[in-house]
Design a protein around this motif. Structure first.
Motif, PDB file in Angstrom:
ATOM      1  N   PHE A  33       0.826  -1.205   0.000  1.00  0.00           N
ATOM      2  CA  PHE A  33       0.000   0.000   0.000  1.00  0.00           C
ATOM      3  C   PHE A  33       0.862   1.258   0.000  1.00  0.00           C
ATOM      4  O   PHE A  33       0.623   2.202  -0.760  1.00  0.00           O
ATOM      5  CB  PHE A  33      -0.919  -0.027   1.223  1.00  0.00           C
ATOM      6  N   ILE A  34       1.877   1.283   0.853  1.00  0.00           N
ATOM      7  CA  ILE A  34       2.683   2.499   0.988  1.00  0.00           C
ATOM      8  C   ILE A  34       3.658   2.683  -0.173  1.00  0.00           C
ATOM      9  O   ILE A  34       4.329   3.721  -0.254  1.00  0.00           O
ATOM     10  CB  ILE A  34       3.442   2.531   2.325  1.00  0.00           C
ATOM     11  N   LYS A  35       3.739   1.700  -1.067  1.00  0.00           N
ATOM     12  CA  LYS A  35       4.520   1.868  -2.288  1.00  0.00           C
ATOM     13  C   LYS A  35       3.639   2.329  -3.445  1.00  0.00           C
ATOM     14  O   LYS A  35       4.139   2.673  -4.513  1.00  0.00           O
ATOM     15  CB  LYS A  35       5.192   0.552  -2.671  1.00  0.00           C
ATOM     16  N   THR A  36       2.334   2.332  -3.224  1.00  0.00           N
ATOM     17  CA  THR A  36       1.368   2.674  -4.266  1.00  0.00           C
ATOM     18  C   THR A  36       0.859   4.102  -4.118  1.00  0.00           C
ATOM     19  O   THR A  36       0.478   4.740  -5.093  1.00  0.00           O
ATOM     20  CB  THR A  36       0.184   1.684  -4.216  1.00  0.00           C
ATOM     21  N   PHE A  37       0.850   4.606  -2.876  1.00  0.00           N
ATOM     22  CA  PHE A  37       0.372   5.950  -2.573  1.00  0.00           C
ATOM     23  C   PHE A  37       1.497   6.804  -2.009  1.00  0.00           C
ATOM     24  O   PHE A  37       2.187   6.370  -1.086  1.00  0.00           O
ATOM     25  CB  PHE A  37      -0.705   5.921  -1.472  1.00  0.00           C
ATOM     26  N   LYS A  38       1.690   8.008  -2.516  1.00  0.00           N
ATOM     27  CA  LYS A  38       2.432   9.003  -1.757  1.00  0.00           C
ATOM     28  C   LYS A  38       1.614   9.307  -0.505  1.00  0.00           C
ATOM     29  O   LYS A  38       0.394   9.161  -0.482  1.00  0.00           O
ATOM     30  CB  LYS A  38       2.631  10.296  -2.552  1.00  0.00           C
ATOM     31  N   THR A  39       2.285   9.768   0.546  1.00  0.00           N
ATOM     32  CA  THR A  39       1.559  10.114   1.771  1.00  0.00           C
ATOM     33  C   THR A  39       0.453  11.115   1.478  1.00  0.00           C
ATOM     34  O   THR A  39      -0.670  10.987   1.968  1.00  0.00           O
ATOM     35  CB  THR A  39       2.519  10.690   2.827  1.00  0.00           C
ATOM     36  N   SER A  40       0.747  12.118   0.646  1.00  0.00           N
ATOM     37  CA  SER A  40      -0.254  13.142   0.341  1.00  0.00           C
ATOM     38  C   SER A  40      -1.441  12.559  -0.432  1.00  0.00           C
ATOM     39  O   SER A  40      -2.579  13.032  -0.276  1.00  0.00           O
ATOM     40  CB  SER A  40       0.364  14.301  -0.436  1.00  0.00           C
ATOM     41  N   ASP A  41      -1.207  11.544  -1.286  1.00  0.00           N
ATOM     42  CA  ASP A  41      -2.309  10.905  -2.009  1.00  0.00           C
ATOM     43  C   ASP A  41      -3.300  10.297  -1.031  1.00  0.00           C
ATOM     44  O   ASP A  41      -4.515  10.464  -1.166  1.00  0.00           O
ATOM     45  CB  ASP A  41      -1.786   9.801  -2.941  1.00  0.00           C
ATOM     46  N   TYR A  42      -2.764   9.562  -0.058  1.00  0.00           N
ATOM     47  CA  TYR A  42      -3.640   8.904   0.911  1.00  0.00           C
ATOM     48  C   TYR A  42      -4.327   9.919   1.816  1.00  0.00           C
ATOM     49  O   TYR A  42      -5.523   9.795   2.115  1.00  0.00           O
ATOM     50  CB  TYR A  42      -2.844   7.907   1.744  1.00  0.00           C
ATOM     51  N   LEU A  43      -3.591  10.949   2.231  1.00  0.00           N
ATOM     52  CA  LEU A  43      -4.200  11.964   3.085  1.00  0.00           C
ATOM     53  C   LEU A  43      -5.290  12.738   2.351  1.00  0.00           C
ATOM     54  O   LEU A  43      -6.312  13.097   2.948  1.00  0.00           O
ATOM     55  CB  LEU A  43      -3.137  12.923   3.612  1.00  0.00           C
ATOM     56  N   LEU A  44      -5.095  12.995   1.062  1.00  0.00           N
ATOM     57  CA  LEU A  44      -6.153  13.651   0.284  1.00  0.00           C
ATOM     58  C   LEU A  44      -7.411  12.801   0.266  1.00  0.00           C
ATOM     59  O   LEU A  44      -8.528  13.318   0.381  1.00  0.00           O
ATOM     60  CB  LEU A  44      -5.674  13.910  -1.147  1.00  0.00           C
ATOM     61  N   HIS A  45      -7.243  11.478   0.114  1.00  0.00           N
ATOM     62  CA  HIS A  45      -8.413  10.597   0.131  1.00  0.00           C
ATOM     63  C   HIS A  45      -9.096  10.659   1.498  1.00  0.00           C
ATOM     64  O   HIS A  45     -10.322  10.813   1.584  1.00  0.00           O
ATOM     65  CB  HIS A  45      -7.996   9.166  -0.187  1.00  0.00           C
ATOM     66  N   CYS A  46      -8.313  10.539   2.579  1.00  0.00           N
ATOM     67  CA  CYS A  46      -8.902  10.547   3.924  1.00  0.00           C
ATOM     68  C   CYS A  46      -9.528  11.897   4.256  1.00  0.00           C
ATOM     69  O   CYS A  46     -10.598  11.964   4.876  1.00  0.00           O
ATOM     70  CB  CYS A  46      -7.836  10.194   4.952  1.00  0.00           C
ATOM     71  N   PHE A  47      -8.865  12.969   3.842  1.00  0.00           N
ATOM     72  CA  PHE A  47      -9.379  14.319   4.042  1.00  0.00           C
ATOM     73  C   PHE A  47     -10.708  14.478   3.308  1.00  0.00           C
ATOM     74  O   PHE A  47     -11.716  14.917   3.880  1.00  0.00           O
ATOM     75  CB  PHE A  47      -8.323  15.301   3.535  1.00  0.00           C
ATOM     76  N   GLY A  48     -10.705  14.128   2.033  1.00  0.00           N
ATOM     77  CA  GLY A  48     -11.928  14.269   1.240  1.00  0.00           C
ATOM     78  C   GLY A  48     -13.055  13.388   1.738  1.00  0.00           C
ATOM     79  O   GLY A  48     -14.225  13.799   1.740  1.00  0.00           O
ATOM     80  N   TYR A  49     -12.732  12.180   2.157  1.00  0.00           N
ATOM     81  CA  TYR A  49     -13.767  11.278   2.669  1.00  0.00           C
ATOM     82  C   TYR A  49     -14.373  11.842   3.951  1.00  0.00           C
ATOM     83  O   TYR A  49     -15.595  11.824   4.140  1.00  0.00           O
ATOM     84  CB  TYR A  49     -13.191   9.887   2.915  1.00  0.00           C
ATOM     85  N   SER A  50     -13.517  12.356   4.829  1.00  0.00           N
ATOM     86  CA  SER A  50     -14.014  12.963   6.068  1.00  0.00           C
ATOM     87  C   SER A  50     -14.889  14.171   5.767  1.00  0.00           C
ATOM     88  O   SER A  50     -15.922  14.395   6.420  1.00  0.00           O
ATOM     89  CB  SER A  50     -12.844  13.383   6.964  1.00  0.00           C
ATOM     90  N   GLU A  51     -14.485  14.967   4.771  1.00  0.00           N
ATOM     91  CA  GLU A  51     -15.287  16.129   4.384  1.00  0.00           C
ATOM     92  C   GLU A  51     -16.628  15.695   3.808  1.00  0.00           C
ATOM     93  O   GLU A  51     -17.664  16.319   4.068  1.00  0.00           O
ATOM     94  CB  GLU A  51     -14.529  16.982   3.384  1.00  0.00           C
ATOM     95  N   MET A  52     -16.628  14.622   3.032  1.00  0.00           N
ATOM     96  CA  MET A  52     -17.882  14.100   2.499  1.00  0.00           C
ATOM     97  C   MET A  52     -18.822  13.703   3.637  1.00  0.00           C
ATOM     98  O   MET A  52     -20.020  14.042   3.631  1.00  0.00           O
ATOM     99  CB  MET A  52     -17.612  12.890   1.610  1.00  0.00           C
ATOM    100  N   LEU A  53     -18.286  12.997   4.637  1.00  0.00           N
ATOM    101  CA  LEU A  53     -19.109  12.603   5.779  1.00  0.00           C
ATOM    102  C   LEU A  53     -19.626  13.836   6.526  1.00  0.00           C
ATOM    103  O   LEU A  53     -20.784  13.867   6.966  1.00  0.00           O
ATOM    104  CB  LEU A  53     -18.296  11.717   6.728  1.00  0.00           C
ATOM    105  N   GLN A  54     -18.767  14.846   6.660  1.00  0.00           N
ATOM    106  CA  GLN A  54     -19.217  16.068   7.329  1.00  0.00           C
ATOM    107  C   GLN A  54     -20.353  16.736   6.561  1.00  0.00           C
ATOM    108  O   GLN A  54     -21.319  17.226   7.175  1.00  0.00           O
ATOM    109  CB  GLN A  54     -18.061  17.049   7.489  1.00  0.00           C
ATOM    110  N   GLN A  55     -20.250  16.778   5.234  1.00  0.00           N
ATOM    111  CA  GLN A  55     -21.309  17.394   4.447  1.00  0.00           C
ATOM    112  C   GLN A  55     -22.622  16.643   4.606  1.00  0.00           C
ATOM    113  O   GLN A  55     -23.704  17.255   4.663  1.00  0.00           O
ATOM    114  CB  GLN A  55     -20.897  17.471   2.976  1.00  0.00           C
ATOM    115  N   LEU A  56     -22.556  15.326   4.707  1.00  0.00           N
ATOM    116  CA  LEU A  56     -23.765  14.535   4.950  1.00  0.00           C
ATOM    117  C   LEU A  56     -24.349  14.854   6.331  1.00  0.00           C
ATOM    118  O   LEU A  56     -25.569  14.942   6.501  1.00  0.00           O
ATOM    119  CB  LEU A  56     -23.458  13.039   4.839  1.00  0.00           C
ATOM    120  N   ILE A  57     -23.464  15.037   7.304  1.00  0.00           N
ATOM    121  CA  ILE A  57     -23.896  15.410   8.650  1.00  0.00           C
ATOM    122  C   ILE A  57     -24.570  16.780   8.636  1.00  0.00           C
ATOM    123  O   ILE A  57     -25.648  16.972   9.218  1.00  0.00           O
ATOM    124  CB  ILE A  57     -22.679  15.418   9.607  1.00  0.00           C
TER     125      ILE A  57
END
Length: 400
Positions: A128-152
């Protein structure tokens, strides 16, 4: 009859909290150049921040400002963000490697004033960590959290005034985890988990009501040691380990809310999620590993000769460059330790053009292209997060 659970719906806003909300709103309005965006400027949302930070106004204002600037830099804005998230160009290519819940907020419980989502743990952490730069994964987690917040936030607009903040409940499936992969707290994937957890705890406080860990490994003591690396004591208290899967829909949650896979009655029929509502990931192979420096190749140039800088413990290094009109920036860097990284215009850290992220580069360098920065002075900021060791930085910035 409702299910009895230690964690109930979040309490309504108290009179004391109303006063605190007015105070923190006034502080934010005073310090944010463009004020507070309407979507997050609600009493219930600010109440989550107050509770999550135990009323520490200065810390709230500082982190809220960084969150807003990073959200804007990432493009995670708009009334339709929750619907468009999975199609974003920085997100869509990586979905095949991540088991993301696609339930949105459909699994809703009035009793808990919360909705449910499911996440499956990594099955191939070393790949996994050879497939994603740290920023790639954090962008996904950031965006997913923001999506959940918007639903909230959407739910909160519709609810009665006597209810507290909406939250979500997590079923986190550990079935594919080999706990021995997580023994070393300094490994790249352990650090990535830690950084991911910091992000949602810092920028999305009090959104989680309960975390149910299903299919746990046998070494429960080691599991708790791992969890303590990632989570605050307050969030550790929200964890319930479900050793016997049917207990989830018998002792903790209503059967209709819980997917059939975890002993409940719910079966998802809406693609692209499986019957549990989670997208199906595929196995990572060496051909999927990230290939660095391709942004230089695509633009028809060689990578320029890098510069080097030693950054003292807890110090910042800022590199500034003037971008002529009609030009763009290509950049990359590696750092010997953990670094807080941000890119912004001029001296205004609230005008980020790349989110403020805690990054590591021990497996993959960080790199990117900035297209919308012409006719601007751009600042690259590197903060050494170690209080003891000098950070050795190698960086390249090219104007094209």
């Amino acid at each position: 009859m409702g299910v009895k659970t230690e964690f109930r719906a979040s309490e309504p806003i108290s009179e004391q909290e109303k006063t605190q909300i007015n105070s923190v709103r006034a502080m934010l309005q005073e310090r944010l150049p463009n004020g507070i965006p309407d979507d997050v400027n609600t009493d219930l949302n600010l109440c989550r921040w107050l509770r999550g930070y135990h009323g520490d106004m200065e810390k709230i204002v500082k982190n809220f400002a960084t969150y807003l600037a990073s959200r804007k830099a990432a493009g995670f804005v708009g009334d339709d963000f929750a619907e468009k998230f999975f199609d974003l160009p920085d997100i869509e290519p990586f979905l095949q490697y991540i088991a993301s819940s696609r339930l949105q907020d459909r699994q809703w419980s009035d009793e808990h004033n919360a909705f449910l989502f499911v996440e499956r743990a990594w099955s191939q952490p070393k790949e996994f960590i050879k497939t994603f730069k740290t920023s790639d994964y954090l962008l996904h987690c950031f965006g997913y959290s923001e999506m959940l917040q918007q639903l909230i936030l959407r739910r909160e607009k519709k609810q009665s005034s006597d209810k507290g903040p909406v939250q979500f409940i997590v079923i986190f499936d550990l079935n594919t985890v080999n706990i021995t992969d997580y023994v070393n707290p300094m490994s790249g994937y352990m650090k990535l988990w830690q950084i991911r957890s910091e992000l949602w705890q810092d920028w999305y406080p009090e959104m989680v009501q309960r975390i149910y860990l299903t299919n746990p490994p046998r070494l429960l003591g080691l599991l708790w040691k791992v969890a303590r690396v990632f989570l605050s004591e307050e969030n550790l208290k929200r964890i319930e380990i479900i050793s016997h899967t049917p207990d989830l829909s018998v002792k903790f949650l209503p059967p209709w809310l819980v997917p059939k896979e975890y002993g409940g009655e719910f079966v998802n029929t809406i693609p692209p999620g499986d019957e549990t509502g989670v997208s199906i990931r595929r196995k990572i192979s060496p051909t999927d590993y990230y290939k660095p420096y391709q942004h230089y190749v695509k633009n028809g140039i060689d990578r320029p000769k890098p510069s080097h800088k030693d950054v003292s413990p807890a110090e910042k290094f800022v590199f500034k460059i003037q971008v002529p009109k009609g030009k763009k920036l290509l950049w990359d860097f590696t750092a010997s330790g953990e670094v807080q990284f941000a890119i912004y215009r001029g001296n205004n850290r609230n005008d980020l053009v790349f989110p403020s992220f805690h990054l590591i580069t021990n497996k993959l360098n960080e790199e990117g292209t900035l297209n919308d920065v012409s006719d601007s002075e751009i600042s690259f900021e590197f903060q050494n997060l170690s209080g003891y060791f000098t950070l050795k930085l190698e960086y390249t910035v090219a104007i094209l």
